[in-house]
Design a protein around this motif. Structure first.
Motif, PDB file in Angstrom:
ATOM      1  N   GLY A 160      17.489 -37.049  22.913  1.00 12.35           N
ATOM      2  CA  GLY A 160      17.369 -37.547  21.546  1.00 12.35           C
ATOM      3  C   GLY A 160      17.711 -36.488  20.516  1.00 12.35           C
ATOM      4  O   GLY A 160      17.854 -35.303  20.825  1.00 12.35           O
ATOM      5  N   ASP A 161      17.863 -36.990  19.279  1.00 16.85           N
ATOM      6  CA  ASP A 161      18.152 -36.112  18.139  1.00 16.85           C
ATOM      7  C   ASP A 161      16.800 -35.628  17.610  1.00 16.85           C
ATOM      8  O   ASP A 161      16.013 -36.428  17.075  1.00 16.85           O
ATOM      9  CB  ASP A 161      18.900 -36.948  17.095  1.00 16.85           C
ATOM     10  N   ILE A 162      16.525 -34.358  17.748  1.00 16.96           N
ATOM     11  CA  ILE A 162      15.213 -33.823  17.371  1.00 16.96           C
ATOM     12  C   ILE A 162      14.911 -34.066  15.889  1.00 16.96           C
ATOM     13  O   ILE A 162      13.747 -34.267  15.518  1.00 16.96           O
ATOM     14  CB  ILE A 162      15.079 -32.320  17.742  1.00 16.96           C
TER      15      ILE A 162
ATOM     16  N   PHE B  87      24.619 -32.629  28.655  1.00 17.56           N
ATOM     17  CA  PHE B  87      23.964 -31.315  28.633  1.00 17.56           C
ATOM     18  C   PHE B  87      22.570 -31.406  29.268  1.00 17.56           C
ATOM     19  O   PHE B  87      22.129 -30.504  29.964  1.00 17.56           O
ATOM     20  CB  PHE B  87      23.845 -30.787  27.203  1.00 17.56           C
TER      21      PHE B  87
ATOM     22  N   MET C   6      20.439 -18.831  25.041  1.00 19.63           N
ATOM     23  CA  MET C   6      19.854 -17.736  24.274  1.00 19.63           C
ATOM     24  C   MET C   6      19.795 -16.493  25.158  1.00 19.63           C
ATOM     25  O   MET C   6      19.535 -16.589  26.357  1.00 19.63           O
ATOM     26  CB  MET C   6      18.457 -18.125  23.797  1.00 19.63           C
TER      27      MET C   6
ATOM     28  N   GLY D 192      17.548 -27.368  20.747  1.00 22.07           N
ATOM     29  CA  GLY D 192      18.065 -28.212  21.780  1.00 22.07           C
ATOM     30  C   GLY D 192      17.983 -27.485  23.128  1.00 22.07           C
ATOM     31  O   GLY D 192      18.061 -26.262  23.206  1.00 22.07           O
ATOM     32  N   THR D 193      17.913 -28.290  24.120  1.00 23.84           N
ATOM     33  CA  THR D 193      17.738 -27.768  25.480  1.00 23.84           C
ATOM     34  C   THR D 193      18.926 -26.913  25.916  1.00 23.84           C
ATOM     35  O   THR D 193      18.748 -25.891  26.591  1.00 23.84           O
ATOM     36  CB  THR D 193      17.593 -28.939  26.480  1.00 23.84           C
ATOM     37  N   GLY D 194      20.147 -27.343  25.556  1.00 24.99           N
ATOM     38  CA  GLY D 194      21.359 -26.626  25.985  1.00 24.99           C
ATOM     39  C   GLY D 194      21.398 -26.522  27.499  1.00 24.99           C
ATOM     40  O   GLY D 194      21.190 -27.510  28.209  1.00 24.99           O
ATOM     41  N   SER D 195      21.610 -25.321  28.007  1.00 27.23           N
ATOM     42  CA  SER D 195      21.652 -25.115  29.470  1.00 27.23           C
ATOM     43  C   SER D 195      20.246 -25.017  30.049  1.00 27.23           C
ATOM     44  O   SER D 195      20.083 -24.878  31.259  1.00 27.23           O
ATOM     45  CB  SER D 195      22.408 -23.824  29.791  1.00 27.23           C
ATOM     46  N   GLY D 196      19.242 -24.991  29.193  1.00 30.59           N
ATOM     47  CA  GLY D 196      17.849 -24.960  29.669  1.00 30.59           C
ATOM     48  C   GLY D 196      17.334 -23.550  29.914  1.00 30.59           C
ATOM     49  O   GLY D 196      16.243 -23.373  30.468  1.00 30.59           O
ATOM     50  N   ILE D 197      18.071 -22.551  29.488  1.00 32.21           N
ATOM     51  CA  ILE D 197      17.671 -21.170  29.814  1.00 32.21           C
ATOM     52  C   ILE D 197      16.389 -20.770  29.067  1.00 32.21           C
ATOM     53  O   ILE D 197      15.447 -20.267  29.677  1.00 32.21           O
ATOM     54  CB  ILE D 197      18.814 -20.177  29.531  1.00 32.21           C
ATOM     55  N   LEU D 198      16.358 -21.013  27.754  1.00 33.21           N
ATOM     56  CA  LEU D 198      15.120 -20.693  27.027  1.00 33.21           C
ATOM     57  C   LEU D 198      13.951 -21.493  27.620  1.00 33.21           C
ATOM     58  O   LEU D 198      12.869 -20.940  27.848  1.00 33.21           O
ATOM     59  CB  LEU D 198      15.283 -20.999  25.529  1.00 33.21           C
TER      60      LEU D 198
ATOM     61  N   ASP E 118      16.561 -24.057  18.585  1.00 36.02           N
ATOM     62  CA  ASP E 118      17.848 -23.381  18.755  1.00 36.02           C
ATOM     63  C   ASP E 118      18.916 -24.456  18.642  1.00 36.02           C
ATOM     64  O   ASP E 118      19.544 -24.848  19.611  1.00 36.02           O
ATOM     65  CB  ASP E 118      17.874 -22.686  20.141  1.00 36.02           C
ATOM     66  N   THR E 119      19.054 -24.963  17.421  1.00 39.60           N
ATOM     67  CA  THR E 119      20.000 -26.042  17.148  1.00 39.60           C
ATOM     68  C   THR E 119      20.384 -26.006  15.673  1.00 39.60           C
ATOM     69  O   THR E 119      19.569 -25.617  14.827  1.00 39.60           O
ATOM     70  CB  THR E 119      19.398 -27.435  17.493  1.00 39.60           C
TER      71      THR E 119
ATOM     72  N   GLU F  59      17.228 -32.738  23.824  1.00 35.76           N
ATOM     73  CA  GLU F  59      18.661 -32.446  23.772  1.00 35.76           C
ATOM     74  C   GLU F  59      19.397 -33.720  23.359  1.00 35.76           C
ATOM     75  O   GLU F  59      19.134 -34.799  23.890  1.00 35.76           O
ATOM     76  CB  GLU F  59      19.141 -31.938  25.149  1.00 35.76           C
ATOM     77  N   ILE F  60      20.342 -33.555  22.439  1.00 38.14           N
ATOM     78  CA  ILE F  60      21.040 -34.724  21.896  1.00 38.14           C
ATOM     79  C   ILE F  60      22.119 -35.233  22.847  1.00 38.14           C
ATOM     80  O   ILE F  60      22.440 -36.415  22.849  1.00 38.14           O
ATOM     81  CB  ILE F  60      21.614 -34.389  20.491  1.00 38.14           C
TER      82      ILE F  60
HETATM   83  C1  LIG Z   1      22.725 -23.104  21.394  1.00 36.76           C
HETATM   84  S1  LIG Z   1      22.353 -24.493  22.361  1.00 36.76           S
HETATM   85  C2  LIG Z   1      20.723 -24.197  22.935  1.00 36.76           C
HETATM   86  C3  LIG Z   1      20.697 -23.231  24.080  1.00 36.76           C
HETATM   87  C4  LIG Z   1      19.355 -23.170  24.776  1.00 36.76           C
HETATM   88  N1  LIG Z   1      18.318 -22.647  23.896  1.00 36.76           N
HETATM   89  C5  LIG Z   1      19.442 -22.318  26.015  1.00 36.76           C
HETATM   90  O1  LIG Z   1      18.844 -21.210  26.044  1.00 36.76           O
HETATM   91  O2  LIG Z   1      20.121 -22.728  26.982  1.00 36.76           O
HETATM   92  C6  LIG Z   1      22.084 -25.731  21.154  1.00 36.76           C
HETATM   93  C7  LIG Z   1      21.877 -27.120  21.768  1.00 36.76           C
HETATM   94  O3  LIG Z   1      21.331 -27.974  20.779  1.00 36.76           O
HETATM   95  C8  LIG Z   1      21.829 -29.284  21.011  1.00 36.76           C
HETATM   96  N2  LIG Z   1      21.636 -30.047  19.770  1.00 36.76           N
HETATM   97  C9  LIG Z   1      22.411 -30.014  18.638  1.00 36.76           C
HETATM   98  N3  LIG Z   1      21.890 -30.832  17.707  1.00 36.76           N
HETATM   99  C10 LIG Z   1      20.761 -31.382  18.258  1.00 36.76           C
HETATM  100  C11 LIG Z   1      19.796 -32.311  17.782  1.00 36.76           C
HETATM  101  N4  LIG Z   1      19.893 -32.815  16.553  1.00 36.76           N
HETATM  102  N5  LIG Z   1      18.777 -32.660  18.602  1.00 36.76           N
HETATM  103  C12 LIG Z   1      18.683 -32.142  19.865  1.00 36.76           C
HETATM  104  N6  LIG Z   1      19.586 -31.267  20.370  1.00 36.76           N
HETATM  105  C13 LIG Z   1      20.604 -30.883  19.567  1.00 36.76           C
HETATM  106  C14 LIG Z   1      23.277 -29.028  21.386  1.00 36.76           C
HETATM  107  O4  LIG Z   1      23.843 -30.152  22.046  1.00 36.76           O
HETATM  108  C15 LIG Z   1      23.146 -27.777  22.260  1.00 36.76           C
HETATM  109  O5  LIG Z   1      23.013 -28.124  23.614  1.00 36.76           O
END
Ligand SMILES: C[S@@+](CC[C@H](N)C(=O)[O-])C[C@H]1O[C@@H](n2cnc3c(N)ncnc32)[C@H](O)[C@@H]1O
Length: 247
Positions: free
Chosen positions: A147-149, A126, A76, A100-106, A166-167, A121-122
């Motif tokens: 896990g899947d949120i 990642f 983000m 989702g955590t993604g890169s963990g920046i948020l 953010d998913t 984070e799924i």
């Molecule tokens: C746009 S990225 C998030 C970036 C994060 N906010 C950051 O600032 O780095 C979206 C993330 O959501 C994860 N994701 C997608 N579906 C998901 C789910 N059902 N449960 C958990 N994480 C999920 C993806 O694998 C991806 O890493």
């Protein structure tokens, strides 16, 4: 020093910076820097390359992790993170649920302010990358969960002050937010498209919220030159919409 540092110098009117770990040598076009010398330095000191170019040593902060941390996908943008922080009033007593955590920046920005952040984070790969980024920034209040949120939220028996999504799965998560959010708490959902935003709004409408708004933030750099001062003519790209609901 055994944490990452920023080395910064100004050369021919431009700023150059490197995000490095103390260690062996850094080869730059401005000379070689012996990074083991960082052991005797502190933030604000300078270190010189073998060509005599001085670099100031800075402690990385959240925007530096946005710029330099390894990425699994698009993190983000700070302008959107700012909107979430300002509109939720995030503070040092807050517990945050993030996905989702993604890169963990948020999560890194949120963790720098809040008491605790739990981030789902799924994708395990990642999550590992985010774990490394978070370890580098030295925050110990961010708990990463695999896990899947959309499934996991049904099982959570904790309560949070702020929930950030953010998913692409956000619309499936929203119906369960009232079960995990304190009364007065805020939900913030980031959506790149109008269609996704509409889906989110519809999902929120079906829950018992008290306020909701969707905003887009446009950020413009101002350029300063001999000819004059004006908003930069570089293209301003769209990032996403943020929907904020209060419960
Ligand atoms: C746009 S990225 C998030 C970036 C994060 N906010 C950051 O600032 O780095 C979206 C993330 O959501 C994860 N994701 C997608 N579906 C998901 C789910 N059902 N449960 C958990 N994480 C999920 C993806 O694998 C991806 O890493």
């Amino acid at each position: 020093m055994d944490t990452p540092v920023i080395l910064k110098t100004f050369h021919m009117g431009k700023m150059k910076e490197y995000f490095v770990m103390p260690g062996e040598e850094l080869h730059t076009d401005l000379g070689v820097i012996k990074l083991d010398e960082l052991g005797t330095k502190t933030f604000g000191d300078t270190i010189s390359s073998h060509l005599g170019v001085e670099f100031i040593i800075q402690k990385p902060r959240a925007p530096d992790f946005f710029t330099h941390a390894k990425r699994s996908g698009a993190p983000m943008m700070p302008k959107d993170i700012g909107v979430i922080i300002s509109n939720t009033g995030l503070c040092s007593t807050d517990c945050v649920l993030d996905a989702g955590t993604g890169s963990g920046i948020l999560a890194i920005y949120l963790g720098g302010i809040a008491k605790k952040v739990v981030s789902y984070e799924i994708r395990e790969d990642f999550l590992e990358l985010a774990r490394k980024n978070i370890a580098l920034c030295g925050l110990s209040n961010i708990e990463l969960r695999h896990g899947d949120i959309a499934q996991e939220i049904r099982k959570i028996d904790e309560r949070f002050d702020v929930v950030t999504l953010d998913t692409g799965a956000a619309a499936q998560v929203v119906p369960f937010v009232p079960q995990v959010i304190y009364p007065d708490g805020f939900l913030a959902v980031y959506s790149p498209f109008f269609e996704h935003t509409k889906e989110i709004r519809e999902a929120i409408e079906k829950t018992k919220y008290t306020e909701v708004r969707t905003i887009e933030t446009i950020e413009r750099d101002i350029s300063f030159s001999e000819r004059g001062t004006r908003p930069s003519t570089a293209r301003v790209g769209h990032t996403g919409f943020i929907t904020i609901a209060r419960y």
